[in-house]
Design a protein around this motif. Structure first.
Motif, mmCIF file in Angstrom:
data_model
loop_
_atom_site.group_PDB
_atom_site.id
_atom_site.type_symbol
_atom_site.label_atom_id
_atom_site.label_comp_id
_atom_site.label_asym_id
_atom_site.label_seq_id
_atom_site.Cartn_x
_atom_site.Cartn_y
_atom_site.Cartn_z
ATOM 1 N N GLY A 474 0.837 -1.184 0.000
ATOM 2 C CA GLY A 474 0.000 0.000 0.000
ATOM 3 C C GLY A 474 0.873 1.236 0.000
ATOM 4 N N PRO A 475 0.319 2.387 -0.360
ATOM 5 C CA PRO A 475 1.136 3.598 -0.412
ATOM 6 C C PRO A 475 1.531 4.063 0.981
ATOM 7 C CG PRO A 475 -1.183 4.133 -0.724
ATOM 8 C CD PRO A 475 -1.093 2.629 -0.695
ATOM 9 N N PRO A 495 7.840 18.331 -3.418
ATOM 10 C CA PRO A 495 6.519 18.782 -3.873
ATOM 11 C C PRO A 495 5.836 19.663 -2.842
ATOM 12 C CG PRO A 495 6.426 16.477 -3.208
ATOM 13 C CD PRO A 495 7.873 16.866 -3.194
ATOM 14 N N ALA A 496 5.156 20.692 -3.348
ATOM 15 C CA ALA A 496 4.359 21.545 -2.461
ATOM 16 C C ALA A 496 3.062 20.851 -2.067
ATOM 17 C CB ALA A 496 4.049 22.870 -3.153
ATOM 18 N N ARG A 497 2.554 19.996 -2.960
ATOM 19 C CA ARG A 497 1.293 19.305 -2.686
ATOM 20 C C ARG A 497 1.408 17.870 -3.162
ATOM 21 N NH1 ARG A 497 -4.063 19.357 -5.408
ATOM 22 N NH2 ARG A 497 -3.220 20.733 -7.014
ATOM 23 N N ILE A 498 0.874 16.955 -2.347
ATOM 24 C CA ILE A 498 0.836 15.539 -2.704
ATOM 25 C C ILE A 498 -0.623 15.087 -2.706
ATOM 26 C CG2 ILE A 498 1.507 13.194 -2.085
ATOM 27 C CD1 ILE A 498 4.002 14.314 -0.794
ATOM 28 N N THR A 499 -1.041 14.493 -3.823
ATOM 29 C CA THR A 499 -2.398 13.966 -3.950
ATOM 30 C C THR A 499 -2.317 12.467 -4.178
ATOM 31 O OG1 THR A 499 -3.244 16.036 -4.862
ATOM 32 C CG2 THR A 499 -4.540 14.047 -5.277
ATOM 33 N N PHE A 500 -2.999 11.705 -3.332
ATOM 34 C CA PHE A 500 -2.991 10.248 -3.458
ATOM 35 C C PHE A 500 -4.173 9.803 -4.313
ATOM 36 C CE2 PHE A 500 -0.373 11.001 0.218
ATOM 37 C CZ PHE A 500 0.633 10.049 0.095
ATOM 38 N N LEU A 501 -3.901 8.890 -5.240
ATOM 39 C CA LEU A 501 -4.913 8.401 -6.174
ATOM 40 C C LEU A 501 -5.244 6.943 -5.863
ATOM 41 C CD1 LEU A 501 -3.272 9.690 -9.491
ATOM 42 C CD2 LEU A 501 -5.075 10.830 -8.188
ATOM 43 N N THR A 502 -6.446 6.546 -6.212
ATOM 44 C CA THR A 502 -6.827 5.140 -6.186
ATOM 45 C C THR A 502 -6.953 4.642 -7.617
ATOM 46 O OG1 THR A 502 -9.211 5.566 -6.243
ATOM 47 C CG2 THR A 502 -8.140 5.554 -4.075
#
Length: 525
Positions: A474-475, A495-502
């Motif tokens: 898993g991440p 990174p200034a922003r991290i977005t986790f994807l499914t």
């Protein structure tokens, strides 16, 4: 003119089928229908279509466009175009009609072959004579056969005649029609055969669409040695691959690293299947951490890993790097290796002057594998194909990729010229940020994109997909990921922003890669 080039590879690609026209060995298997054809049957079907196309005016230097699903019929169409001295152009049938019309306008087909379900895409498009695949009046019955006529070489043809055109998207989104000659294709086949060694009886699982240049490896290397190509329908889930490997005893397949990571993340399915027939795993097009390959090797031991590098403009692979003992490989990423036998490479500075070994520079690729040019775009061709050593010094394709040459001669990929940006005065390659992220256990895939922030100015947004090799597959959480990146990257590259994807959030391109254009659009709203 016909004959065989050095190493036993024909001068013209269509001679590969002609040489096997009496063989009853399996040539192509369509996995969606289970249909199988031998080389003899494929040759007879090719001859029947050749007669139809010739009657419609197809000959040397003509263009035959294929708006068709991947199938035995589309492979037959490729061979028939080549037998007449024409070039074939596979077109993505999932594109909108306006985009299809743009591609056809670029390549100006004499004839367009189309499956019935895609006929509406050609309404109003400059498609030339349109022939629908079917068995009705005026249609092409892909099961029709004719006795092959030996020695049917088009008069006056030359190895520099075009064999096929593959369209790629430019950095501005404008499609580029890459024209590849018989000389270029046969040089690639000869070099790959010498470097890798294809065995008679190889069974290659073709995952890539025919309009993606990875299919060149799948089809042509297999046909060269009389093996069988197994056509996988459009990839929707990794279990399609593991099922096919087990059922058809596949020996080779070429996958983009995104798909390899998905497979590793779902090896609970693979554990129930016998994948022991695999001999080689080909990959390229993206960074692939060695940790992912080690995880693959734990499930499927004894493989040779073939890391190929090369833009479409250099006939798929210009360099190769082979590894048998991936478990003993200590670096985080494989190099892109050394050039194929007929390929020449230069590492140059911005003025196209060679740099010393160990220094960073842009990779130029020369030799017969370099494209003829971009279809109908001489100015674009002139910007991409240069003569850095002066007139007579050879044509080289400007890859736009930065590399360095190691002491052992292997080339290491460092990043792209067009993925570079300045952040607080520092030069950042987004591919370097992605490579560092992919090396973190638990990351399945990622995409770094630039974003303008009102307060901080230009910064990096990082999209992360889980499922990589690591605890729980898993991440990592955001704090753990930021800590891991801080150990690998300078502050200005974080990174200034991290977005986790499914998996549900992710769109893949037809080649199986993350849809970066869509993810960039998310950052701009």
């Amino acid at each position: 003119m016909s004959g065989r080039a050095e190493g036993g590879v024909p001068v013209y690609a269509d001679e590969i089928l002609e040489a096997r026209s009496t063989s009853e060995a399996t040539a192509v298997v369509a996995l969606d229908t289970g249909e199988t054809v031998s080389y003899r049957t494929l040759a007879r079907r090719t001859e029947a279509l050749t007669g139809l196309l010739a009657a419609l005016g197809v000959g040397r230097s003509s263009t035959v466009a294929l708006v068709m699903d991947k199938s035995i019929a589309s492979v037959t169409a490729m061979w028939a175009a080549l037998r007449l001295g024409a070039r074939y152009v596979p077109v993505d049938e999932s594109l909108p009609a306006a985009r299809v019309a743009l591609l056809l306008a670029r390549c100006e087909p004499t004839v367009t072959l189309v499956h019935p379900g895609h006929r509406a895409l050609l309404d109003g498009a400059p498609a030339g004579r349109v022939v629908t695949v079917g068995d009705g009046p005026g249609e092409w019955d892909p099961g029709a056969e004719s006795a092959p006529r030996p020695g049917a070489d088009p008069a006056g043809r030359d190895p520099d005649d075009a064999a096929y055109v593959v369209f790629t998207s430019g950095s501005t989104g404008s499609p580029k029609g890459v024209v590849i000659s018989h000389r270029a294709l046969c040089a690639f086949l000869s070099g790959a055969q010498e470097t890798v060694g294809f065995e008679e009886g190889m069974r290659f699982l073709n995952v890539a669409p025919l309009f993606f240049d990875a299919s060149v490896v799948d089809l042509w290397s297999t046909f060269l040695v009389g093996g069988s190509v197994h056509l996988l329908p459009r990839l929707r889930m990794p279990t399609q691959i593991t099922r096919a490997v087990e059922e058809w005893r596949i020996t080779d397949t070429l996958l983009v690293p995104s798909v390899i990571r998905m497979l590793v993340g779902r090896f609970s399915d693979a554990a129930r299947r016998d994948l022991g027939s695999l001999r080689r795993l080909w990959f390229g097009g993206e960074s692939c951490p060695v940790a992912v390959l080690r995880a693959f090797a734990e499930r499927v031991p004894g493989l040779t890993y073939v890391h190929g590098y090369g833009p479409t403009e250099t006939t798929h692979s210009a360099t190769l790097f082979l590894v048998d003992d991936i478990a003993g490989y200590e670096e985080e990423f494989l190099p892109i290796g050394g050039p194929l036998p007929s390929v020449d490479v230069l590492v140059v500075d911005d003025a196209l002057r060679p740099v010393p070994d160990g220094a960073t520079g842009e990779l130029l690729i020369g030799g017969p594998q370099v494209m003829t040019g971009y279809c109908g775009e001489p100015a674009r061709t002139a910007a991409a194909v240069v003569e850095p050593l002066g007139p007579g010094g050879g044509r080289y394709y400007r890859s736009g990729d930065y590399v360095r040459r190691r002491a052992d001669g292997a080339l290491v990929f460092l990043g792209r010229r067009d993925d570079a940006l300045k952040i607080n005065g520092n030069l950042v390659h987004l591919s370097e940020v992605e490579a560092a992220t992919l090396a973190v256990p638990g990351v399945g895939d990622c995409c770094a994109v630039p974003e303008e922030h009102a307060l901080t100015g230009r910064a990096i947004t990082l999209f992360v997909l889980g499922g990589g090799p690591g605890p729980g597959d898993g991440p990592p959480g955001e704090p753990e990921l930021r800590h891991a990146l801080a150990l690998r990257l300078p502050d200005y590259m974080l990174p200034a922003r991290i977005t986790f994807l499914t998996d549900e959030d992710v769109n893949l391109t037809p080649s199986g890669k993350l849809d970066r254009r869509r993810l960039r659009a998310l950052t701009t709203g």
